[in-house]
Design a protein around this motif. Sequence first.
Motif: not given
Length: 633
Positions: A344, A347-348, A373, A508-509, A538, A540-543
């Motif tokens: 995460t 990606r950010a 993740e 999430v992240s 998502h 950035i967050k993955g989910q």
Amino acid sequence: MTQQIKSLEEYKKVYAESVENPEKFWAKQAKTFTWRKPWTKVLDYEFKSPKVKWFVKGKLNITENCLDRHLESRGDQTALIWEPNDPSQAYRTYTYRELYEEVCRAANMLKANGIKKGDRVCFYMPMVPELTIAVLACARIGAIHSVVFAGFSANALADRIKDASCKMVICSDYNSRGAKNIPVKKVVDDALAMGCDSVETVIVHKNTGEKTAMKRRRDIWWHKAIEGQRKTCRATQMDSEDILFILYTSGSTGKPKGVVHTCGGYMVYTCFSFKNVFQYKEGDVYWCTADIGWITGHSYIIYGPLLAGATTMMFEGVPTFPDAGRFWHICEKHRVNQFYTAPTAIRALMALGDHWPKHYDLNSLKVLGTVGEPINEEAWNWYKKEIGKGTLPIVDTWWQTETGGIMISGLAGISPEKATFAGYPLPGVQVCLVNADGKEIRGNGKEGLLCIKFPWPSMIRTTYGDHERCRQVYFSAFEDKYFTGDGARRDRKGMYRIIGRVDDVINVSGHRMGTAEVENAINEHENVVESAVVGYPHDIKGQGIYAYVIPNAKIKNEAAFQKELRAIVTREIGPIAKPDKIQVVSGLPKTRSGKIMRRILRKIASGDTKNLGDVSTLLNPEIVKEVMKGAKK
Ligand code: WTA
């Protein structure tokens, strides 16, 4: 020191040995540590119950292995580097000798405040050196630490304090994160007002020094409590299977559970995995960006690196403060050699532009790692190219709070690499894929449910105060196997790719969330009849978190309603659990037996409405159209 594998051939040989004779293999690793008394038996186990004992009747103290045994050989080597949130503030370092002395002083402070072997101490702190020091101080005197991530709410903190009947809370006054100064002690006060009767003392570390209310006879300042404490403290003798710590994590159902890890096996496994995965070499500077509130921080900021005599770094701040170059600035400043972070974050930072890493000298880097993740191919390629100059090895490490240490991962620079694949299991880790009936899927090029069929030293022993729950969640799905909750694919060469959770856990992240937990929070709203929460992809967050909510009356102001729901989730769990999207619906698709059809809701949330499958057998097939129509983009 535990063995360090140096080539692929050696890995294959060692892996084969570890499967043929696990006891011999792990005894060999364990012998490299300091034990007060040797074990009588390497392993005693039965998955059915579950009962797992490693290094039976062995006596030790993990901090003697993290600290004391290094004093002679590396007393003046830096053990810990602390990089503050504000880059203009001075960073701090502790040599092994200094860390040893600080841990002893803190241990004496805990004892002076009534903490004894077996007592539970809760931590609610930002990433400051005192957190590492006090965690080790607990371990030194045999107290059990339960670290709660400082982003959780007072409610969530109170639940965890009560579940473990903690006798003490250690916190900071404030948490400086980026441009924010977040009250921490205030959250502890709110939590303790919710009936945490077991707590006798709160030790407050002064971090930013802003005004903080202290409760008489309960709260004491760290700097006062530690004043005059002696720099030596005899370590308490622990049994291999005495509890080292509790760490709460989310599952499919109910409240978070306290995963229990014990002293001996956890020590052996975190050290072994650290040295091998990251190929740590004498003198390297290793940096894991995780928070100590999660398992990654426990195993790979504190225990693994210190057991291995490494220089480990902890960072107080966030990747984007004061700007998106912060991580790379820190790598340059401290000449970081191994860098371990989450997809995460990659990606950010990737989204903020390729120029950021280019401003810094990243030549010290040797190994890149990721955890938490599944990493998508684009992020993997960016990491490899922009941070790794196209040549550095990436280790994609798969593991869980419950596994205590890294289970599937390449060994840096040794194992073959393939984007999005974690790779091969570590020595001693017997993974397998099973189908829904629990039958093992053999052969390569297959997909299934990921299980582990033989014990490893750092595996979960129980869930605190509820052994049956541990059995039921992890050991009852498939006979004689630990079930991970993840789905995985094994390619033609036997490398594993983790597909993601197959249960109702969303990631999430890199933070695990139980959908049931978020639903319970949403259902606290007086106008909510029912809700269903699912994950959706998502960028950035993955989910992301998608909530479907049935209100008890027509909602006049939907924006205000959504705001209230998010506030409730923040209050009950913390901001990390706030739904990204909320859709108001008049009903939820259900089976005839009344079960919510999450599969359909997941598809709708992902915008994948073409293959919903047959909905005609539902109790209320007409609702699907409505839900699809109102779906949030
Ligand atoms: C996921 C974090 C893909 C997985 C150490 C697991 C991963 C859950 C990876 C555990 C990875 C962790 N690739 N998925 N390299 N690492 N996961 O307990 O779904 O916070 O079950 O432990 O994260 O999360 P936990």
